[in-house]
Write a protein that holds these residues in place. Sequence first.
Motif, PDB file in Angstrom:
ATOM      1  N   PHE A 123       1.051  -0.919  -0.170  1.00  0.00           N
ATOM      2  CA  PHE A 123      -0.301  -0.118   0.352  1.00  0.00           C
ATOM      3  C   PHE A 123       0.478   1.363  -0.316  1.00  0.00           C
ATOM      4  N   ARG A 124       1.503   1.292   0.964  1.00  0.00           N
ATOM      5  CA  ARG A 124       2.430   2.155   0.863  1.00  0.00           C
ATOM      6  C   ARG A 124       3.680   2.765  -0.385  1.00  0.00           C
ATOM      7  N   ASN A 125       3.377   1.582  -1.169  1.00  0.00           N
ATOM      8  CA  ASN A 125       4.660   1.799  -2.606  1.00  0.00           C
ATOM      9  C   ASN A 125       3.564   2.131  -3.711  1.00  0.00           C
ATOM     10  N   GLY A 126       1.893   2.560  -3.232  1.00  0.00           N
ATOM     11  CA  GLY A 126       0.806   2.217  -4.715  1.00  0.00           C
ATOM     12  C   GLY A 126       0.202   1.883  -5.368  1.00  0.00           C
ATOM     13  N   LEU A 127       0.569   0.778  -4.292  1.00  0.00           N
ATOM     14  CA  LEU A 127      -0.147  -0.764  -4.937  1.00  0.00           C
ATOM     15  C   LEU A 127      -0.978  -1.689  -4.341  1.00  0.00           C
ATOM     16  N   GLY A 128      -1.950  -0.175  -3.577  1.00  0.00           N
ATOM     17  CA  GLY A 128      -3.321   0.006  -3.282  1.00  0.00           C
ATOM     18  C   GLY A 128      -3.284  -1.285  -2.046  1.00  0.00           C
ATOM     19  N   LEU A 129      -4.543  -1.693  -1.545  1.00  0.00           N
ATOM     20  CA  LEU A 129      -5.382  -1.900  -0.781  1.00  0.00           C
ATOM     21  C   LEU A 129      -5.213  -3.891  -0.427  1.00  0.00           C
ATOM     22  N   LEU A 130      -5.207  -3.864  -1.975  1.00  0.00           N
ATOM     23  CA  LEU A 130      -5.442  -5.065  -2.093  1.00  0.00           C
ATOM     24  C   LEU A 130      -4.692  -6.078  -3.768  1.00  0.00           C
TER      25      LEU A 130
END
Length: 254
Positions: A123-130
Motif C-alpha cells: 500500500f505504501r508503495n502505491g499498489l493499493g489495499l489489495l
Amino acid sequence: MRPFEYLSPNSRTQAISLLGATWGNSEILAGGTDVLALMKDDVLAPKRLINIKDIKDLHGVSSNAQGLRIGALTTLGDLADDENVKKNYPALAEALLEAASPQIRNLTTLGGNLCQRPRCWYFRNGLGLLPKDEAGKDLVADGQNRSPDILGHEAPAKFVSPSTIVPILVAYGATIRLEGPKGKRELPLEKFYVIPKSDGEREHDLRPNEIVTAVWIPPASDVKAAHYEIRQKAAFDWPLAMAGVALKMRGANV
C-alpha cells in the motif's frame, strides 16, 4: 507533489461541506504526520486538502458521569499528560507514551491516529489495499508480510490497523463519534474498522464526507486494564504484536 487546493474551515459544518462524496478528491489534514507523507510518496493525490486545526470544539479532554470525552484534534502528547487519563485510565496513558516519539506525539491527533492508513509495504508503495501481480495473484501472502499484515482469514485484504492505541481503547469500551451532512452517528470503536473488498473502499467505517469528532470512554473505576507490546527493538518501532485487556471487577472477582 501534485498541486492541490488548501482550505482552513473554522467549524465542523464548513469542513463537512468541503468534503466530497467519493474517496480520493479530498483529504483531511489534522496533525499531518501520515497524510502528508502519503502525499509526498504519491500514494494519495487529493485535489483538495482541508485543514481542520482551527475547529476549536474538536480539541480538549473533559469528563462527566458518562465517562471521558476526547476531542478528535487532541494530540497524543496532551492526552498522555492529562491527569484524569493517568489516574483513571493508566493503561491508555502507557499506550500513548509508547505510541510514538515525543516529537510525533506532540503533533499527532487522536482522530488522525485512529484513521491512519495501513503500514503494508505494498500500500505504501502505491499498489493499493489489495495488491496483486500481473497474473492476479495476491502479493501479500507470499511476499513481505512480517509486521504490517495479518494472515489466516478468507478476506481479500490482509493488514492490521497501525494504531497502537486502538486495542486498549477497545478494551476500555470506547466509542467513536462521526459527523457528516446527514448528521451525527456513534459506534463502538471496534466496529469502526472494516475489511475492504475492493481498492475503492477504505478500511474504516467512515464516509468520504464525514469527520471524526470525538472518542468517548466509559468510567473505569471498576476496571483493571493492561497494555503490552512486543517490538524488535526497545526504541520507537512498530510492534510485532500487542495486546490490550480490561477486566471489569466486582471486589476481587472478574
